[in-house]
Design a protein around this motif. Sequence first.
Motif, short mmCIF file in Angstrom:
data_model
loop_
_atom_site.label_atom_id
_atom_site.label_comp_id
_atom_site.label_asym_id
_atom_site.label_seq_id
_atom_site.Cartn_x
_atom_site.Cartn_y
_atom_site.Cartn_z
N ALA A 80 27.57 -22.02 121.29
CA ALA A 80 26.85 -21.88 122.77
C ALA A 80 26.76 -23.14 123.39
N LYS A 81 27.68 -23.01 124.52
CA LYS A 81 27.61 -24.09 125.39
C LYS A 81 26.70 -24.16 126.53
N GLY A 82 26.47 -22.87 127.07
CA GLY A 82 25.32 -22.48 128.01
C GLY A 82 24.16 -22.00 127.48
N ARG A 83 23.50 -21.58 128.24
CA ARG A 83 22.03 -20.95 127.89
C ARG A 83 22.33 -19.63 127.42
N TYR A 84 23.01 -18.78 128.12
CA TYR A 84 22.95 -17.40 128.06
C TYR A 84 24.28 -16.90 127.13
N PHE A 85 23.90 -15.51 126.60
CA PHE A 85 24.97 -14.87 125.91
C PHE A 85 24.85 -13.46 126.20
N ALA A 86 26.23 -12.98 126.58
CA ALA A 86 26.20 -11.49 126.53
C ALA A 86 25.30 -10.77 127.71
N GLY A 87 24.84 -11.66 128.67
CA GLY A 87 24.02 -11.12 129.61
C GLY A 87 22.80 -11.87 129.71
N PRO A 88 21.54 -11.57 129.49
CA PRO A 88 20.15 -12.38 129.69
C PRO A 88 19.77 -12.95 128.54
N TRP A 89 20.33 -12.63 127.38
CA TRP A 89 20.06 -12.78 125.88
C TRP A 89 20.42 -14.58 125.79
N ILE A 90 19.31 -15.13 124.99
CA ILE A 90 19.50 -16.56 124.73
C ILE A 90 19.50 -16.79 123.26
N LEU A 91 20.56 -17.56 122.82
CA LEU A 91 20.97 -17.51 121.35
C LEU A 91 19.81 -18.55 120.65
N THR A 92 19.87 -19.61 121.40
CA THR A 92 18.88 -20.56 120.90
C THR A 92 18.24 -21.31 122.03
N PRO A 93 16.87 -21.47 122.23
CA PRO A 93 16.16 -21.80 123.45
C PRO A 93 16.82 -23.17 124.01
N GLU A 94 17.39 -24.23 123.16
CA GLU A 94 17.77 -25.40 123.22
C GLU A 94 19.02 -25.41 124.04
N ALA A 95 19.95 -24.56 123.85
CA ALA A 95 21.13 -24.67 124.47
C ALA A 95 21.08 -24.66 126.14
N GLY A 96 22.17 -25.45 126.60
CA GLY A 96 22.24 -25.11 128.00
C GLY A 96 23.30 -26.07 128.55
N LEU A 97 23.65 -25.72 129.94
CA LEU A 97 24.80 -26.76 130.46
C LEU A 97 24.41 -28.13 130.69
N GLY A 98 25.38 -28.94 130.88
CA GLY A 98 25.10 -30.39 130.89
C GLY A 98 24.94 -31.30 129.98
N GLY A 99 25.06 -30.67 128.65
CA GLY A 99 25.10 -31.74 127.39
C GLY A 99 26.36 -31.94 127.06
N ASP A 100 26.31 -32.90 126.20
CA ASP A 100 27.65 -33.62 125.56
C ASP A 100 27.97 -32.96 124.42
N ASP A 101 27.11 -32.01 123.95
CA ASP A 101 27.36 -31.43 122.73
C ASP A 101 27.32 -29.68 122.94
N PHE A 102 27.50 -29.06 121.72
CA PHE A 102 27.16 -27.45 121.79
C PHE A 102 26.28 -27.29 120.66
N HIS A 103 25.79 -26.06 120.68
CA HIS A 103 24.83 -25.39 119.57
C HIS A 103 25.78 -24.53 118.71
N LEU A 104 25.68 -24.57 117.49
CA LEU A 104 26.46 -23.88 116.45
C LEU A 104 25.53 -22.74 115.76
N ILE A 105 25.65 -21.61 115.83
CA ILE A 105 24.58 -20.85 115.25
C ILE A 105 25.40 -19.84 114.19
N THR A 106 24.92 -20.11 112.87
CA THR A 106 25.71 -19.21 112.00
C THR A 106 24.73 -18.31 111.27
N LEU A 107 25.51 -17.24 110.82
CA LEU A 107 24.80 -16.15 109.90
C LEU A 107 25.52 -16.31 108.57
N SER A 108 24.89 -16.66 107.45
CA SER A 108 25.44 -16.60 106.22
C SER A 108 25.85 -15.63 105.59
#
Length: 302
Positions: free
Chosen positions: A197-225
């Motif tokens: 997740a580089k941006g805030r939204y996923f597949a429409g209005p959904w948010i994978l993690t509240p901390e994600a968003g544009l403008g950062g120099d990193d990305f959020h990695l969400i995993t399902l074991s």
Amino acid sequence: MLVQLIHNPASGTHDELRLGVLAQAFEACGAKVIMGTTEIDGSMQLAEDSELICVSGGDGTLRLVIAAMQKSSSKVPLCIFPAGTVNLVAREIGYASEPEQFASEVMRGYLAGSNARLREPVVASDHGPFAACLSAGPDGVAVATHSPQIKKKIGRNAYAWSFLKLFLHWPRQQFSLDFNAVDGSQNKLSCEAFYIAKGRYFAGPWILTPEAGLGGDDFHLITLSRATRWNFVRFMLSVARGNAPKKLSFASVHRARSVAIGHPEIAEINQFFQMDGDEMMCPPKRIVMTDYVVEYCLPLDN
């Protein structure tokens, strides 16, 4: 002022009339407009003397434009008129969907200069940059197997229909990830589905993690074991309710700057990957933050 208005004529949501109204709206604000198109092979011609690039389309079209800009080292400000099936970046920035309002607000933002710019460090796979998200798992299979004809009729709901059909033959796959976290540590884990997740939204209005968003120099990695049917339903319900997925026992969230991806060498593995809502022809082996930065021109109202 010269605005290059870039669109994808092959897109199922392409509307020539609406595109013309958008061009007229920019001209009414005092800009000169020249047209540009994305080609089937991803190529396009960027105007050397443009002062603002406007992408009329969704995140897939935006991805192609960013790739062309990165290749030419363009520093021209960018804006997105939300004319695609899913418009994640446009939604996050807050661009209007009506041509006249969009052009008026963007022109105010352009004239405001650096006070109305969002600097966005670009993340890329080994196949090129992407605008908002990349994932591997059952949702990727849904993207790869959806019907373009149905998509033209019902929009992004075509993905939901494709996903529901997967429950008859639920796809599962194992991935090994080696990622560099923001604190500099190297980490390894295995999972059956993951999301970048580089941006805030996923597949429409959904948010994978509240901390994600544009403008950062990193990305959020969400995993399902374990991405079983039941676990995936629980994950989707958690996302729909706005809950942090890391509260689920089978999910984890990490901030990272690069990820190396290991997966089985099977022909069907590419079906598990999607990037900005489009299927990937070849599975990526690496995701990394690049040194390239795009500047989004922010909309300003009265």
